[in-house]
Design a protein around this motif. Structure first.
Motif, PDB file in Angstrom:
ATOM      1  N   UNK A  31      19.708   5.702   9.071  1.00 43.08           N
ATOM      2  CA  UNK A  31      20.744   5.413   8.085  1.00 43.08           C
ATOM      3  C   UNK A  31      20.514   3.997   7.565  1.00 43.08           C
ATOM      4  N   UNK A  32      19.886   3.837   6.393  1.00 38.38           N
ATOM      5  CA  UNK A  32      19.494   2.504   5.921  1.00 38.38           C
ATOM      6  C   UNK A  32      20.662   1.579   5.652  1.00 38.38           C
ATOM      7  N   UNK A  33      21.834   2.121   5.339  1.00 31.64           N
ATOM      8  CA  UNK A  33      22.988   1.289   5.035  1.00 31.64           C
ATOM      9  C   UNK A  33      23.801   0.902   6.252  1.00 31.64           C
ATOM     10  N   UNK A  34      23.332   1.287   7.439  1.00 29.50           N
ATOM     11  CA  UNK A  34      24.004   0.915   8.682  1.00 29.50           C
ATOM     12  C   UNK A  34      23.122  -0.032   9.480  1.00 29.50           C
ATOM     13  N   UNK A  35      23.731  -0.714  10.433  1.00 27.99           N
ATOM     14  CA  UNK A  35      22.992  -1.680  11.237  1.00 27.99           C
ATOM     15  C   UNK A  35      22.156  -0.993  12.311  1.00 27.99           C
ATOM     16  N   UNK A  36      21.304  -1.771  12.956  1.00 27.07           N
ATOM     17  CA  UNK A  36      20.509  -1.271  14.081  1.00 27.07           C
ATOM     18  C   UNK A  36      21.431  -0.732  15.162  1.00 27.07           C
ATOM     19  N   UNK A  55      20.445  -6.581  16.046  1.00 28.53           N
ATOM     20  CA  UNK A  55      21.442  -5.517  16.202  1.00 28.53           C
ATOM     21  C   UNK A  55      22.382  -5.431  15.010  1.00 28.53           C
ATOM     22  N   UNK A  56      22.613  -6.543  14.331  1.00 25.72           N
ATOM     23  CA  UNK A  56      23.524  -6.547  13.187  1.00 25.72           C
ATOM     24  C   UNK A  56      22.794  -6.412  11.848  1.00 25.72           C
ATOM     25  N   UNK A  57      21.471  -6.271  11.890  1.00 28.04           N
ATOM     26  CA  UNK A  57      20.682  -6.171  10.663  1.00 28.04           C
ATOM     27  C   UNK A  57      20.732  -4.755  10.115  1.00 28.04           C
ATOM     28  N   UNK A  58      20.899  -4.632   8.795  1.00 32.72           N
ATOM     29  CA  UNK A  58      20.857  -3.311   8.174  1.00 32.72           C
ATOM     30  C   UNK A  58      19.438  -2.753   8.279  1.00 32.72           C
ATOM     31  N   UNK A  59      19.351  -1.449   8.500  1.00 32.42           N
ATOM     32  CA  UNK A  59      18.056  -0.804   8.668  1.00 32.42           C
ATOM     33  C   UNK A  59      17.175  -0.994   7.434  1.00 32.42           C
ATOM     34  N   UNK A  60      17.789  -1.005   6.255  1.00 33.80           N
ATOM     35  CA  UNK A  60      16.994  -1.163   5.032  1.00 33.80           C
ATOM     36  C   UNK A  60      16.296  -2.514   4.972  1.00 33.80           C
ATOM     37  N   UNK A  61      16.764  -3.478   5.770  1.00 29.40           N
ATOM     38  CA  UNK A  61      16.161  -4.806   5.775  1.00 29.40           C
ATOM     39  C   UNK A  61      15.114  -4.978   6.871  1.00 29.40           C
ATOM     40  N   UNK A  62      14.884  -3.945   7.651  1.00 32.21           N
ATOM     41  CA  UNK A  62      13.858  -3.991   8.693  1.00 32.21           C
ATOM     42  C   UNK A  62      12.486  -3.683   8.091  1.00 32.21           C
ATOM     43  N   UNK A  63      11.445  -4.199   8.715  1.00 28.05           N
ATOM     44  CA  UNK A  63      10.094  -3.805   8.331  1.00 28.05           C
ATOM     45  C   UNK A  63       9.858  -2.360   8.779  1.00 28.05           C
TER      46      UNK A  63
END
Length: 280
Positions: free
Chosen positions: A112-117, A161-169
């Motif tokens: 879910x890209x709009x949710x956090x890790x 843990x608080x980073x949105x999935x869409x912002x992960x590599x």
């Protein structure tokens, strides 16, 4: 289990909870799957022991992912039987199999890209445990949140843990998928090309994560990256045209001429293996 006392009378003993069952955790017999006129998987027999690390290798179109889908229940086999932990699950729905201790990832990320890790792992645990999302804070939610954060730490995402999935590599998203699969405390984990699209450094980190999985978790992975697959796996099954064609240890697979001809190429020819061993 029974012991014999000095007087010859049998004395009952509790079974060892850590003993490894004699039966395989996964058993396939004559498994096949047809899509119209295409036979994607043909008459596959497969036994995977508890705690084993198994790689499923083969070129594109070999039937590897279809085989995973049959084990996970994404669709039923056209022929044969699937047993997980001694239970026939051939016609059991996919939604039920995680409750038996089976977890899997897919070739393409299903996050879910709009949710956090943390939220992604939290939802994976809730789904596995059959729980419900609560708008009002609840003690059980706090417990699951703690499990989610611990799972993130295990896959080296504790600081995100608080980073949105869409912002992960891309590599971090693959790490997250492993974290979500391991967070539900599976007995059998299926990973479908976890190293796909990763850089060299990301592949090294993923290999480290897979090698660090608990010994009581059985791991089966499909992987095109031979360095990852043959480092992580203790035993390898090679597929071609929907069939199982060769099985063996990583060293045996590297040196097998049939495997060389089908898939691996010169880099993993037996001569290369000998050269590596002489240089080690």
């Amino acid at each position: 289990m029974t012991a014999v006392a000095e007087n010859g009378v049998g004395v009952g003993l509790k079974p060892d909870p850590h003993a490894v069952p004699d039966e395989p955790i996964l058993r396939l017999r004559g498994v096949g799957r047809r899509f119209g006129g295409v036979q994607a998987v043909r008459d596959v027999d497969l036994d995977v022991a508890y705690g084993e690390r198994r790689a499923i290798l083969g070129p594109n179109g070999a039937g590897k992912t279809t085989l995973f889908n049959l084990v996970a229940g994404d669709f039923p086999p056209s022929a044969g039987t699937v047993e997980v932990m001694g239970r026939d699950v051939t016609h059991l729905p996919a939604r039920v199999r995680p409750k038996l201790g089976l977890a899997r990832t897919y070739q393409k990320t299903r996050l879910f890209p709009g949710l956090s890790v943390e939220d992604n792992i939290f939802l994976a645990i809730v789904g596995r445990d059959g729980g419900r999302l609560r708008i009002v804070p609840h003690k059980q939610n706090r417990v699951v949140r703690e499990r989610a954060r611990a799972a993130a730490e295990r896959v080296l995402l504790g600081d995100k843990v608080d980073t949105f999935v869409r912002d992960l590599s891309h590599g971090e998203q693959r790490q997250l998928e492993v974290g979500m699969a391991s967070a539900v405390e599976p007995k059998l984990m299926l990973l479908d090309e976890p190293a796909s699209g990763l850089s060299f450094g990301e592949r090294e980190r993923l290999t480290e994560l897979l090698l660090g999985l608990p010994e009581d978790v059985t791991l089966i992975l499909i992987e095109h990256d031979m360095d990852v697959a043959l480092t992580v796996a203790g035993y390898v099954t090679m597929m071609h045209d929907g069939r199982k064609v060769v099985e063996g240890t990583p060293a045996e697979i590297r040196g097998n001429q049939m495997v060389h001809d089908i898939y691996l190429g010169n880099r993993f020819h037996a001569e290369d293996v000998s050269a590596r061993e002489e240089g080690s």
